[in-house]
Design an enzyme around this catalytic site. Structure first.
Site, PDB file in Angstrom:
ATOM      1  N   GLU A  91       5.205  -9.976 -10.984  1.00  0.00           N
ATOM      2  CA  GLU A  91       4.552 -11.071 -10.275  1.00  0.00           C
ATOM      3  C   GLU A  91       3.272 -11.456 -10.996  1.00  0.00           C
ATOM      4  O   GLU A  91       2.594 -10.606 -11.578  1.00  0.00           O
ATOM      5  CB  GLU A  91       4.159 -10.604  -8.871  1.00  0.00           C
ATOM      6  CG  GLU A  91       5.337 -10.263  -8.030  1.00  0.00           C
ATOM      7  CD  GLU A  91       4.917  -9.706  -6.687  1.00  0.00           C
ATOM      8  OE1 GLU A  91       5.789  -9.456  -5.874  1.00  0.00           O
ATOM      9  OE2 GLU A  91       3.698  -9.528  -6.468  1.00  0.00           O
ATOM     10  N   CYS A 104      -4.053 -13.908 -12.015  1.00  0.00           N
ATOM     11  CA  CYS A 104      -4.031 -12.455 -11.801  1.00  0.00           C
ATOM     12  C   CYS A 104      -2.712 -11.934 -12.378  1.00  0.00           C
ATOM     13  O   CYS A 104      -1.634 -12.291 -11.921  1.00  0.00           O
ATOM     14  CB  CYS A 104      -4.137 -12.169 -10.306  1.00  0.00           C
ATOM     15  SG  CYS A 104      -4.073 -10.426  -9.937  1.00  0.00           S
ATOM     16  N   CYS A 111       4.216   0.936 -10.757  1.00  0.00           N
ATOM     17  CA  CYS A 111       2.942   1.626 -11.037  1.00  0.00           C
ATOM     18  C   CYS A 111       3.058   3.081 -10.615  1.00  0.00           C
ATOM     19  O   CYS A 111       3.637   3.397  -9.574  1.00  0.00           O
ATOM     20  CB  CYS A 111       1.812   0.941 -10.277  1.00  0.00           C
ATOM     21  SG  CYS A 111       0.203   1.659 -10.645  1.00  0.00           S
ATOM     22  N   CYS A 115      -1.079   4.076  -4.866  1.00  0.00           N
ATOM     23  CA  CYS A 115      -2.077   3.920  -3.800  1.00  0.00           C
ATOM     24  C   CYS A 115      -1.347   3.598  -2.487  1.00  0.00           C
ATOM     25  O   CYS A 115      -0.379   2.834  -2.483  1.00  0.00           O
ATOM     26  CB  CYS A 115      -3.037   2.784  -4.130  1.00  0.00           C
ATOM     27  SG  CYS A 115      -3.896   3.014  -5.687  1.00  0.00           S
ATOM     28  N   CYS A 118      -0.599  -0.162  -1.362  1.00  0.00           N
ATOM     29  CA  CYS A 118      -0.112  -1.095  -2.379  1.00  0.00           C
ATOM     30  C   CYS A 118       1.409  -1.119  -2.435  1.00  0.00           C
ATOM     31  O   CYS A 118       2.049  -0.084  -2.620  1.00  0.00           O
ATOM     32  CB  CYS A 118      -0.682  -0.678  -3.729  1.00  0.00           C
ATOM     33  SG  CYS A 118      -0.046  -1.671  -5.071  1.00  0.00           S
ATOM     34  N   CYS A 332      -0.192  -8.004  -3.749  1.00  0.00           N
ATOM     35  CA  CYS A 332       0.456  -7.423  -4.910  1.00  0.00           C
ATOM     36  C   CYS A 332       1.791  -6.752  -4.600  1.00  0.00           C
ATOM     37  O   CYS A 332       1.877  -5.864  -3.775  1.00  0.00           O
ATOM     38  CB  CYS A 332      -0.560  -6.397  -5.417  1.00  0.00           C
ATOM     39  SG  CYS A 332      -0.203  -5.695  -6.933  1.00  0.00           S
TER      40      CYS A 332
HETATM   41  S1  SF4 Z   1      -3.375  -0.746  -6.326  1.00  0.00           S
HETATM   42 FE1  SF4 Z   1      -1.170  -0.664  -6.770  1.00  0.00          FE
HETATM   43  S2  SF4 Z   1      -0.955  -1.465  -8.837  1.00  0.00           S
HETATM   44 FE2  SF4 Z   1      -3.137  -0.979  -8.551  1.00  0.00          FE
HETATM   45  S3  SF4 Z   1      -3.333   1.143  -9.304  1.00  0.00           S
HETATM   46 FE3  SF4 Z   1      -2.923   1.322  -7.093  1.00  0.00          FE
HETATM   47  S4  SF4 Z   1      -0.684   1.528  -6.953  1.00  0.00           S
HETATM   48 FE4  SF4 Z   1      -1.145   0.748  -9.013  1.00  0.00          FE
END
Ligand code: SF4
Length: 343
Positions: A91, A104, A111, A115, A118, A332
């Site tokens: 994206e 962005c 990833c 987190c 996310c 995101c």
């Molecule tokens: S916010 Fe999402 S994309 Fe960014 S580092 Fe944390 S898990 Fe990875």
């Protein structure tokens, strides 16, 4: 494999000369791509037919497929889902501001940082994006939305500092006159706090804006929402930020997601002001998108005002990020997940 979108002028000149094509053609090709949005060798009619055929065979132009596009009703946010040659999707979001357009970008497919708040990390890490794939995210807006570009933010899917070499090559490439000619001060790299890479970044001599995802005023709380906090403590991260500021003169921004009943109490505000007080920094507060699956809720307006107000009163430079694109799933990773679920 050679990739036209990862080449600067010198790389392209060398590639052409090796194939018996005149060096000055590099300028024409880059002009077609970056100034005229021409992404097909056959449409580059200033080049001799023979050169176009050689290049089509040896340096194919692979533009990603536009798998989805969403526009906010006010047209100020446009989100693209791009599909690359191997079927992987990323994206990328365009935000229109009074000062210009900001894109962005994603730096990885998926990833590994995981987190809690996310959506990008939910299916794990798949692969790094190449230099060309990051350039193509910018060119895709030129092709599909025909928009100018003022700034670039590496804050989409992925941890840019875990794709360090490609990200740095990409930023250097888009700084060049023959490509986007973007100033380093118009580029922001956001990290979850990968300390060794932050230290390395400080030595590159590039005045990039650095944004650090803080999200908690102490290590225990941070560990509960960011597993990366098991490896890098706040103390180490802040030391790396101080060094970054000393070496580059660029003020570091701390991203702070506001999560109801978790990290935006007055006690947290107080801890945060002690943690950051005395530093020339900016805190960017962002109310979380409600995600009841993982028990994360957005605080009320009153709670947000109380948290940010307390920090302001105590001399912390804090802003509440203008939210854009919530109604087009601009948070995101959500668009990619929706597509994966459909498939
Ligand atoms: S916010 Fe999402 S994309 Fe960014 S580092 Fe944390 S898990 Fe990875």
């Amino acid at each position: 494999m050679n990739d036209i979108f990862a080449m600067n002028r010198a790389d392209l000149q060398a590639f052409l000369v090796e194939r018996g094509i005149k060096k000055f053609r590099a300028d024409q090709i880059l002009h077609y791509i970056y100034k005229q949005n021409v992404f097909s060798w056959h449409e580059m009619t200033l080049l001799p037919q023979g050169d176009r055929e050689t290049l089509a065979g040896e340096l194919p132009i692979c533009f990603p497929v536009l798998a989805d596009i969403q526009k906010a009703p006010d047209d100020n946010t446009v989100k693209l889902l791009l599909e690359f040659y191997d079927g992987q999707t990323v994206e990328t979001v365009l935000m229109k501001h009074a000062y210009g357009n900001s894109v962005c970008l994603s730096s990885q497919v998926g990833c590994a940082v995981n987190c809690a708040f996310c959506a990008s990390a939910k299916n794990g890490f798949i692969r790094n994006l190449t230099v060309g794939e990051m350039v193509l995210q910018l060119l895709a807006f030129r092709k599909y939305v025909t928009a100018g570009l003022h700034s670039v933010v590496l804050m989409g899917t992925g941890e840019p500092l875990l794709n360090y070499d490609n990200v740095l090559s990409f930023l250097r490439l888009i700084h060049e006159k023959d490509t986007f000619y973007l100033g380093y001060r118009n580029m922001t790299l956001s990290t979850s706090g990968i300390v060794p890479a932050m230290e390395r970044l400080a030595t590159e001599g590039l005045p990039l804006n650095l944004a650090v995802s803080l999200h908690a005023p102490n290590d225990n709380l941070r560990r509960s929402i960011m597993p990366v906090a098991d490896t890098y403590t706040l103390k180490n991260i802040l030391t790396a930020c101080d060094r970054y500021f000393d070496r580059t003169g660029r003020k570091v921004t701390f991203e702070y997601i506001l999560i109801k009943d978790l990290n935006c109490t007055l006690a947290c505000a107080d801890e945060l002001r002690h943690l950051l007080g005395g530093r020339n920094i900016l805190v960017n507060a962002i109310p979380v998108n409600d995600n009841y699956d993982v028990g994360l809720c957005r605080p009320s307006q009153k709670e947000i005002r109380r948290f940010t107000g307390y920090l302001k009163e105590h001399g912390i430079n804090i802003t509440l990020r203008r939210e854009m694109g919530g109604n087009i799933q601009a948070a995101c990773g959500q668009l990619r997940i929706k597509r994966m679920q459909k498939q």
